[in-house]
Write a protein that holds these residues in place. Sequence first.
Motif, short mmCIF file in Angstrom:
data_model
loop_
_atom_site.label_atom_id
_atom_site.label_comp_id
_atom_site.label_asym_id
_atom_site.label_seq_id
_atom_site.Cartn_x
_atom_site.Cartn_y
_atom_site.Cartn_z
N TYR A 38 0.80 -1.03 0.07
CA TYR A 38 0.05 -0.02 0.04
C TYR A 38 0.89 1.23 0.15
N SER A 52 -2.36 0.26 -4.22
CA SER A 52 -2.62 -1.06 -3.43
C SER A 52 -2.12 -2.15 -4.44
N SER A 63 -10.58 -3.85 -2.73
CA SER A 63 -10.11 -2.73 -2.00
C SER A 63 -10.63 -1.45 -2.57
#
Length: 96
Positions: A38, A52, A63
């Motif tokens: 990340y 990410s 995500s």
Amino acid sequence: MYAAIRQYKSKPGMADELGARIKDAISLISSVSGFMGYYVIYAPDDTVTAVSIFNTVAEAEESNRRALAWIEENLGPFVVGQATATAGPVIVHSLP
């Protein structure tokens, strides 16, 4: 390897405040299966880009779904306009 990318424009001069608040979201992103990394970048024009890395596109998209909801709920007063998100395969990468 797949990247999930979120981007939004912050109100000017919010790097420190956003950095502190975004740290709260790390567990939200890292708890998605296949999480590999990340990164958050704050550009001089106040554009915030979060990247990410995941094993599959489905994980990357999950995500993004979680992050966009979190941004809307937690960063509204600091953001100008809507956040955008995309996900796709990493076609080139390099590590030391």
